[in-house]
Enzyme design. Structure first.
Site, PDB file in Angstrom:
ATOM      1  NE  ARG A  50      -3.796  -2.205   2.423  1.00 13.56           N
ATOM      2  CZ  ARG A  50      -3.588  -3.460   2.796  1.00 13.56           C
ATOM      3  NH1 ARG A  50      -2.396  -3.822   3.268  1.00 13.56           N
ATOM      4  NH2 ARG A  50      -4.545  -4.367   2.724  1.00 13.56           N
ATOM      5  CE  LYS A  77      -8.307  -1.769   4.833  1.00 14.12           C
ATOM      6  NZ  LYS A  77      -8.815  -1.674   3.434  1.00 14.12           N
ATOM      7  CG  HIS A 139      -5.364   1.619  -3.030  1.00 16.30           C
ATOM      8  ND1 HIS A 139      -4.743   1.248  -1.854  1.00 16.30           N
ATOM      9  CD2 HIS A 139      -6.344   0.709  -3.233  1.00 16.30           C
ATOM     10  CE1 HIS A 139      -5.336   0.159  -1.362  1.00 16.30           C
ATOM     11  NE2 HIS A 139      -6.310  -0.178  -2.184  1.00 16.30           N
ATOM     12  NE  ARG A 142      -3.146  -2.919  -1.836  1.00 17.55           N
ATOM     13  CZ  ARG A 142      -2.704  -3.956  -1.119  1.00 17.55           C
ATOM     14  NH1 ARG A 142      -1.402  -4.222  -1.062  1.00 17.55           N
ATOM     15  NH2 ARG A 142      -3.549  -4.718  -0.447  1.00 17.55           N
ATOM     16  CG  HIS A 165      -6.397  -8.490  -0.222  1.00 10.03           C
ATOM     17  ND1 HIS A 165      -6.692  -8.696  -1.547  1.00 10.03           N
ATOM     18  CD2 HIS A 165      -6.123  -7.168  -0.100  1.00 10.03           C
ATOM     19  CE1 HIS A 165      -6.620  -7.551  -2.202  1.00 10.03           C
ATOM     20  NE2 HIS A 165      -6.272  -6.609  -1.347  1.00 10.03           N
ATOM     21  CE1 TYR A 175      -0.627 -25.523   4.269  1.00 11.99           C
ATOM     22  CE2 TYR A 175      -1.949 -24.316   2.662  1.00 11.99           C
ATOM     23  CZ  TYR A 175      -1.138 -25.392   2.987  1.00 11.99           C
ATOM     24  OH  TYR A 175      -0.826 -26.330   2.033  1.00 11.99           O
TER      25      TYR A 175
END
Length: 204
Positions: A50, A77, A139, A142, A165, A175
């Site tokens: 970001r 975030k 932004h 991304r 995310h 994982y």
């Protein structure tokens, strides 16, 4: 008075095409903006982090020998540490940058306060000067990266892990981030190589 003013609307820019990516990176390479803004933009494209995560990056987050950037939880975030593989191009750039700002806390010190990081707003200002503000926002890097990496055939889970995310399933999130790191390293190296190709094509 503040309540009477209309709220700022978040503008979601569409993903850039390969040709637009090349043109954007070429424009930055040829523009006489500060080296900090130029390097910050490059690092953002190489990592898909970001804008604020890149603009506020600190030197103690980086291990250039291992080509790893560990963004601490408090700057993320989702409030989870994010481990980012660095492509060869990013490591080379950061080694050169360290000779300039390595005595400071931040990679990109602020213009007015050298003990604070630069503002991500500096990226938007540079884009405005270059005539890109209507078609692209920092932004959107991304969104563009996600779209193009999917086209390149990488697994969505690996791409989502690179973008940090949040996965609602804690076990699955842990994982994914551990399992896909090697895949993400290869993915981001190919991504950086593609960025070089598209930039060269725009300059041809």
């Amino acid at each position: 008075m503040r309540k009477a003013l209309p709220a700022n609307k978040t503008q979601h820019k569409p993903a850039l095409s390969k040709e637009q990516i090349g043109k954007l990176l070429s424009d930055f390479a040829n523009h006489r903006c500060s080296f900090q803004v130029s390097h910050c933009m490059q690092l953002m494209w190489w990592t898909l982090a970001r804008p604020t995560e890149v603009a506020e990056a600190a030197w103690d987050e980086f291990d250039l020998e291992k080509a790893v950037w560990r963004i601490p939880a408090q700057r993320m975030k989702a409030r989870k540490e994010h481990v980012v593989p660095l492509p060869r191009q990013a490591v080379d750039m950061l080694k050169g940058l360290h000779a300039i700002t390595g005595n400071r806390k931040h990679l990109f010190p602020g213009r007015d306060d050298r003990n604070a990081p630069m503002s991500a707003a500096s990226l938007r200002q540079a884009l405005k000067v270059l005539g890109w503000s209507g078609a692209y926002s920092p932004h959107a890097t991304r969104t563009t990266g996600s779209t193009r990496l999917n086209e390149m055939g990488y697994r969505p889970d690996a791409i989502e892990a690179q973008l940090a995310h949040a996965d609602q399933n804690n076990v699955r999130r842990t994982y994914n981030h551990a399992t896909y790191f090697d895949e993400r390293r290869a993915m981001m190296q190919e991504w950086a190589d593609r960025l070089d190709e598209w930039k060269e094509q725009a300059q041809a």
